[in-house]
Write a protein that holds these residues in place. Structure first.
Motif, PDB file in Angstrom:
ATOM      1  N   LEU A 263       0.844  -1.192   0.000  1.00  0.00           N
ATOM      2  CA  LEU A 263       0.000   0.000   0.000  1.00  0.00           C
ATOM      3  C   LEU A 263       0.876   1.238   0.000  1.00  0.00           C
ATOM      4  O   LEU A 263       2.046   1.171   0.369  1.00  0.00           O
ATOM      5  CB  LEU A 263      -0.925   0.019   1.221  1.00  0.00           C
ATOM      6  CG  LEU A 263      -0.274   0.128   2.595  1.00  0.00           C
ATOM      7  CD1 LEU A 263      -0.935   1.240   3.392  1.00  0.00           C
ATOM      8  CD2 LEU A 263      -0.378  -1.177   3.344  1.00  0.00           C
ATOM      9  N   VAL A 264       0.309   2.341  -0.444  1.00  0.00           N
ATOM     10  CA  VAL A 264       1.002   3.626  -0.296  1.00  0.00           C
ATOM     11  C   VAL A 264       0.084   4.604   0.411  1.00  0.00           C
ATOM     12  O   VAL A 264      -1.144   4.544   0.287  1.00  0.00           O
ATOM     13  CB  VAL A 264       1.458   4.240  -1.639  1.00  0.00           C
ATOM     14  CG1 VAL A 264       2.626   3.493  -2.224  1.00  0.00           C
ATOM     15  CG2 VAL A 264       0.318   4.350  -2.628  1.00  0.00           C
ATOM     16  N   SER A 265       0.723   5.527   1.135  1.00  0.00           N
ATOM     17  CA  SER A 265      -0.038   6.576   1.816  1.00  0.00           C
ATOM     18  C   SER A 265      -0.281   7.726   0.853  1.00  0.00           C
ATOM     19  O   SER A 265       0.226   7.721  -0.276  1.00  0.00           O
ATOM     20  CB  SER A 265       0.770   7.090   3.009  1.00  0.00           C
ATOM     21  OG  SER A 265       1.845   7.882   2.525  1.00  0.00           O
ATOM     22  N   ASP A 292       4.888   9.456  -1.305  1.00  0.00           N
ATOM     23  CA  ASP A 292       4.074   8.400  -0.671  1.00  0.00           C
ATOM     24  C   ASP A 292       4.961   7.561   0.247  1.00  0.00           C
ATOM     25  O   ASP A 292       6.102   7.267  -0.094  1.00  0.00           O
ATOM     26  CB  ASP A 292       3.495   7.392  -1.675  1.00  0.00           C
ATOM     27  CG  ASP A 292       3.144   7.946  -3.028  1.00  0.00           C
ATOM     28  OD1 ASP A 292       3.332   9.141  -3.266  1.00  0.00           O
ATOM     29  OD2 ASP A 292       2.687   7.141  -3.857  1.00  0.00           O
ATOM     30  N   LEU A 293       4.397   7.134   1.355  1.00  0.00           N
ATOM     31  CA  LEU A 293       5.072   6.124   2.161  1.00  0.00           C
ATOM     32  C   LEU A 293       4.727   4.777   1.538  1.00  0.00           C
ATOM     33  O   LEU A 293       3.544   4.467   1.327  1.00  0.00           O
ATOM     34  CB  LEU A 293       4.587   6.188   3.607  1.00  0.00           C
ATOM     35  CG  LEU A 293       4.871   7.523   4.316  1.00  0.00           C
ATOM     36  CD1 LEU A 293       4.213   7.543   5.690  1.00  0.00           C
ATOM     37  CD2 LEU A 293       6.357   7.800   4.416  1.00  0.00           C
ATOM     38  N   ILE A 313      -4.520  -8.574   6.466  1.00  0.00           N
ATOM     39  CA  ILE A 313      -3.065  -8.405   6.348  1.00  0.00           C
ATOM     40  C   ILE A 313      -2.715  -6.918   6.413  1.00  0.00           C
ATOM     41  O   ILE A 313      -1.768  -6.508   7.094  1.00  0.00           O
ATOM     42  CB  ILE A 313      -2.563  -8.997   5.016  1.00  0.00           C
ATOM     43  CG1 ILE A 313      -2.711 -10.505   5.036  1.00  0.00           C
ATOM     44  CG2 ILE A 313      -1.127  -8.576   4.734  1.00  0.00           C
ATOM     45  CD1 ILE A 313      -1.560 -11.257   5.662  1.00  0.00           C
ATOM     46  N   ILE A 314      -3.501  -6.111   5.719  1.00  0.00           N
ATOM     47  CA  ILE A 314      -3.223  -4.667   5.698  1.00  0.00           C
ATOM     48  C   ILE A 314      -3.303  -4.095   7.110  1.00  0.00           C
ATOM     49  O   ILE A 314      -2.470  -3.288   7.532  1.00  0.00           O
ATOM     50  CB  ILE A 314      -4.257  -3.952   4.775  1.00  0.00           C
ATOM     51  CG1 ILE A 314      -3.931  -4.262   3.323  1.00  0.00           C
ATOM     52  CG2 ILE A 314      -4.292  -2.459   5.017  1.00  0.00           C
ATOM     53  CD1 ILE A 314      -2.635  -3.666   2.826  1.00  0.00           C
ATOM     54  N   GLU A 315      -4.305  -4.556   7.866  1.00  0.00           N
ATOM     55  CA  GLU A 315      -4.475  -4.047   9.222  1.00  0.00           C
ATOM     56  C   GLU A 315      -3.241  -4.394  10.073  1.00  0.00           C
ATOM     57  O   GLU A 315      -2.681  -3.550  10.770  1.00  0.00           O
ATOM     58  CB  GLU A 315      -5.730  -4.674   9.834  1.00  0.00           C
ATOM     59  CG  GLU A 315      -6.260  -3.868  10.987  1.00  0.00           C
ATOM     60  CD  GLU A 315      -7.539  -4.483  11.526  1.00  0.00           C
ATOM     61  OE1 GLU A 315      -8.102  -5.388  10.887  1.00  0.00           O
ATOM     62  OE2 GLU A 315      -7.956  -4.034  12.602  1.00  0.00           O
ATOM     63  N   ARG A 330      -1.365   9.197  11.802  1.00  0.00           N
ATOM     64  CA  ARG A 330      -2.513   9.954  11.260  1.00  0.00           C
ATOM     65  C   ARG A 330      -2.439  10.114   9.738  1.00  0.00           C
ATOM     66  O   ARG A 330      -3.292  10.780   9.146  1.00  0.00           O
ATOM     67  CB  ARG A 330      -2.591  11.351  11.916  1.00  0.00           C
ATOM     68  CG  ARG A 330      -2.455  11.340  13.438  1.00  0.00           C
ATOM     69  CD  ARG A 330      -3.759  11.213  14.180  1.00  0.00           C
ATOM     70  NE  ARG A 330      -4.715  12.259  13.872  1.00  0.00           N
ATOM     71  CZ  ARG A 330      -4.861  13.377  14.547  1.00  0.00           C
ATOM     72  NH1 ARG A 330      -4.059  13.649  15.564  1.00  0.00           N
ATOM     73  NH2 ARG A 330      -5.800  14.227  14.234  1.00  0.00           N
ATOM     74  N   VAL A 331      -1.423   9.545   9.127  1.00  0.00           N
ATOM     75  CA  VAL A 331      -1.305   9.647   7.660  1.00  0.00           C
ATOM     76  C   VAL A 331      -2.320   8.705   7.036  1.00  0.00           C
ATOM     77  O   VAL A 331      -2.507   7.587   7.512  1.00  0.00           O
ATOM     78  CB  VAL A 331       0.129   9.273   7.201  1.00  0.00           C
ATOM     79  CG1 VAL A 331       0.235   9.277   5.689  1.00  0.00           C
ATOM     80  CG2 VAL A 331       1.149  10.234   7.803  1.00  0.00           C
ATOM     81  N   ARG A 332      -2.985   9.164   5.952  1.00  0.00           N
ATOM     82  CA  ARG A 332      -4.018   8.311   5.354  1.00  0.00           C
ATOM     83  C   ARG A 332      -3.470   7.416   4.244  1.00  0.00           C
ATOM     84  O   ARG A 332      -2.523   7.774   3.564  1.00  0.00           O
ATOM     85  CB  ARG A 332      -5.140   9.186   4.791  1.00  0.00           C
ATOM     86  CG  ARG A 332      -6.114   9.596   5.877  1.00  0.00           C
ATOM     87  CD  ARG A 332      -7.013  10.665   5.406  1.00  0.00           C
ATOM     88  NE  ARG A 332      -6.233  11.875   5.206  1.00  0.00           N
ATOM     89  CZ  ARG A 332      -6.719  13.094   5.292  1.00  0.00           C
ATOM     90  NH1 ARG A 332      -7.992  13.276   5.557  1.00  0.00           N
ATOM     91  NH2 ARG A 332      -5.968  14.149   5.089  1.00  0.00           N
ATOM     92  N   MET A 333      -4.146   6.273   4.098  1.00  0.00           N
ATOM     93  CA  MET A 333      -3.768   5.355   3.016  1.00  0.00           C
ATOM     94  C   MET A 333      -4.339   5.881   1.700  1.00  0.00           C
ATOM     95  O   MET A 333      -5.475   6.352   1.667  1.00  0.00           O
ATOM     96  CB  MET A 333      -4.339   3.965   3.305  1.00  0.00           C
ATOM     97  CG  MET A 333      -3.936   2.943   2.289  1.00  0.00           C
ATOM     98  SD  MET A 333      -4.478   1.301   2.782  1.00  0.00           S
ATOM     99  CE  MET A 333      -5.882   1.072   1.712  1.00  0.00           C
ATOM    100  N   ASN A 334      -3.574   5.779   0.642  1.00  0.00           N
ATOM    101  CA  ASN A 334      -4.029   6.247  -0.662  1.00  0.00           C
ATOM    102  C   ASN A 334      -4.479   5.078  -1.538  1.00  0.00           C
ATOM    103  O   ASN A 334      -5.586   5.081  -2.062  1.00  0.00           O
ATOM    104  CB  ASN A 334      -2.885   7.024  -1.336  1.00  0.00           C
ATOM    105  CG  ASN A 334      -3.354   7.814  -2.533  1.00  0.00           C
ATOM    106  OD1 ASN A 334      -4.537   7.812  -2.843  1.00  0.00           O
ATOM    107  ND2 ASN A 334      -2.438   8.488  -3.204  1.00  0.00           N
ATOM    108  N   ARG A 335      -3.615   4.061  -1.675  1.00  0.00           N
ATOM    109  CA  ARG A 335      -3.919   2.936  -2.558  1.00  0.00           C
ATOM    110  C   ARG A 335      -3.396   1.646  -1.965  1.00  0.00           C
ATOM    111  O   ARG A 335      -2.382   1.653  -1.280  1.00  0.00           O
ATOM    112  CB  ARG A 335      -3.190   3.112  -3.912  1.00  0.00           C
ATOM    113  CG  ARG A 335      -3.929   3.865  -4.938  1.00  0.00           C
ATOM    114  CD  ARG A 335      -3.151   3.955  -6.247  1.00  0.00           C
ATOM    115  NE  ARG A 335      -1.810   4.481  -6.114  1.00  0.00           N
ATOM    116  CZ  ARG A 335      -0.712   3.821  -6.432  1.00  0.00           C
ATOM    117  NH1 ARG A 335      -0.783   2.584  -6.887  1.00  0.00           N
ATOM    118  NH2 ARG A 335       0.488   4.366  -6.301  1.00  0.00           N
TER     119      ARG A 335
END
Ligand code: FAD
Ligand code: PYC
Length: 417
Positions: A263-265, A292-293, A313-315, A330-335
């Protein structure tokens, strides 16, 4: 306004080159090829490139069922390193590393190889011992690696929480400073362009559905879109689909296909200028040039061919990342996305002749094949050109599953299998 995919834009920007139309030639030329490569991912394209460049063999077709680079090559998290434990794999991945170091110049295409270092964190005394052993083994093989303690680590990576307040305190790390990352789609495009410019036919939307075998010798492949395409030799480089391809040829491979996701943030300002991996809390992170992270972990444990993964798994991965880097909580996930990787019992690849004469397989790279792309292509090209294994490929023959000479790299694979 007409919308283009990134690949379309790339294609349009370079299609003035006289050799480029080979990629979109339709109908497919009715001729016999010297070599067919099945799979237009990183390893397949690199193989075609080195066959043309280093062995002067250009009567080659790369057959890709989707579009070039639609598989794992453009789905991975781009970590490049060569710090594997055993001699056989250290030599192979270090061969790849040396090619990475000159790749942009060689391809005349910027693959954005960035030697920003890769850290493997240690959270227990046993982690420290394992990483020390890895470090000593690497140095004996001429591969750079060093240990750093928690204090030095904190100075080098301010974002990482090296305090004793965390659930799994960080005691130190091993770091390969020549390791780093690269731009994955540029790698696919660079190899594709280099191969096409030398006369290789890159045939997209061409799915191989069967192998054509006479007297236990491969003579071609059957495709869904273009019927039978003939060749003297075939190299199968289909990553997560290798088990299916082997069945077409009448034998079984010890590979399992698993989803692997990442995933990326959302993009943020630069906070991390290196790559950090933890096998213990089980997550890794870097920051892309866009901001992106880039985050990932191990395979999903079930088998499957869907190019996506499960939410649990993502969690788990995000929990691990927040444990190590509380400031990104607090950074949001993008994809989020997934690929299909082919794992072997010893977490090492198969680069090998097969029971069918003229048919070779290059697969089983599992979670770790991006870093190997140049080396894998280079040794597989030599293997296909000579009809026998390149010396670096010899230990990775399928024979090892019969004679027991396994090369167990689960520890250095760095993400769980
Ligand atoms: P692919 O790009 O998958 O190429 C195989 C091609 O074969 C595909 O394009 C597919 O469409 C084609 N194909 C399949 N069947 C057929 C058929 N019947 N006919 C024609 N074509 C066919 N490795 C690292 O070293 N570092 C990392 O950080 C890393 N992170 C990863 C993260 C994720 C989420 C994933 C999924 C993988 C990661 N990997 C990483 C692993 C790495 O991406 C793979 O090992 C490597 O890319 C596999 O080789 P490839 O590029 O040739 O595969
Ligand atoms: O092999 O270093 C690796 C890797 C990182 C993420 C997936 N594979």
């Amino acid at each position: 306004m007409q919308k283009y995919s990134a690949f379309e834009l790339f294609k349009n920007s370079v299609s003035h080159h006289e050799n480029w139309p080979r990629m979109w030639e339709n109908p497919v030329p009715k001729k016999k090829y010297d070599i067919i490569i099945i799979g237009g991912g990183g390893h397949g394209l690199a193989t075609a490139y080195y066959l043309a460049k280093e062995h002067g063999i250009t009567n080659i077709a790369v057959l890709e069922k989707g579009h070039l680079g639609s598989g794992n090559i453009c789905r991975n998290t781009t970590i490049v390193r060569s710090n594997y434990l055993w001699d056989e794999s250290a030599h192979l991945y270090e061969h790849a590393m040396k090619l990475w170091e000159g790749l942009s110049q060689d391809l005349n295409y910027n693959v954005m190889f960035s030697q920003r270092g890769v850290y493997h964190l240690c959270h227990t005394l046993q982690d420290i011992r394992d990483n020390e052993r890895l470090t000593y083994a690497n140095r004996l093989n001429g591969v750079d690696n060093e240990m750093v303690d928690a204090e030095q680590l904190q100075r080098e990576i301010p974002l990482l929480d090296c305090s004793d307040k965390t659930r799994f305190p960080i005691l130190g790390a091993s770091v390969q400073r020549r390791a780093g990352n690269a731009r994955h789609d540029a790698v696919a495009w660079g190899y594709a362009r280099g191969a096409a410019m030398r006369g290789v036919d890159l045939i997209q939307n061409c799915e191989v559905t069967d192998m054509v075998i006479e007297n236990n010798t491969i003579v071609g492949v059957k495709t869904k879109q273009h019927g039978v395409i003939k060749a003297d030799r075939v190299g199968c480089v289909t990553a997560g689909h290798s088990g299916v391809m082997a069945k077409m040829a009448g034998f079984e491979l010890p590979v399992e296909s698993h989803p692997l996701q990442a995933l990326v943030s959302e993009p943020i300002k630069p906070v991390l200028d290196t790559v950090v991996m933890s096998n213990h809390v089980h997550g890794y992170m870097s920051q892309s040039n866009k901001g992106d992270l880039v985050i990932g972990a191990g395979i999903d444990s079930y088998l499957g061919y869907g190019q996506r993964g499960s939410y649990s798994i993502i969690e788990h991965t995000v929990q691990a990342i927040v444990e190590m880097f509380p400031e990104v909580s607090r950074v949001r996930m993008n994809r989020q996305w997934g690929g299909i990787v082919d794992t072997t019992p010893d977490a090492c690849p198969i680069i090998s002749a097969t029971p069918v004469k003229g048919l070779f397989f290059n697969c089983g790279w599992g979670t770790g094949g991006f870093k190997a792309t140049p080396g894998s292509g280079h040794v597989f090209a030599a293997t296909l050109a000579q009809g026998k294994a390149h010396e670096l490929a010899e230990p990775f023959s399928i024979e090892r599953f019969h004679n027991g000479a396994l090369i167990d790299e689960h520890g250095a694979a760095a993400v769980a299998h």
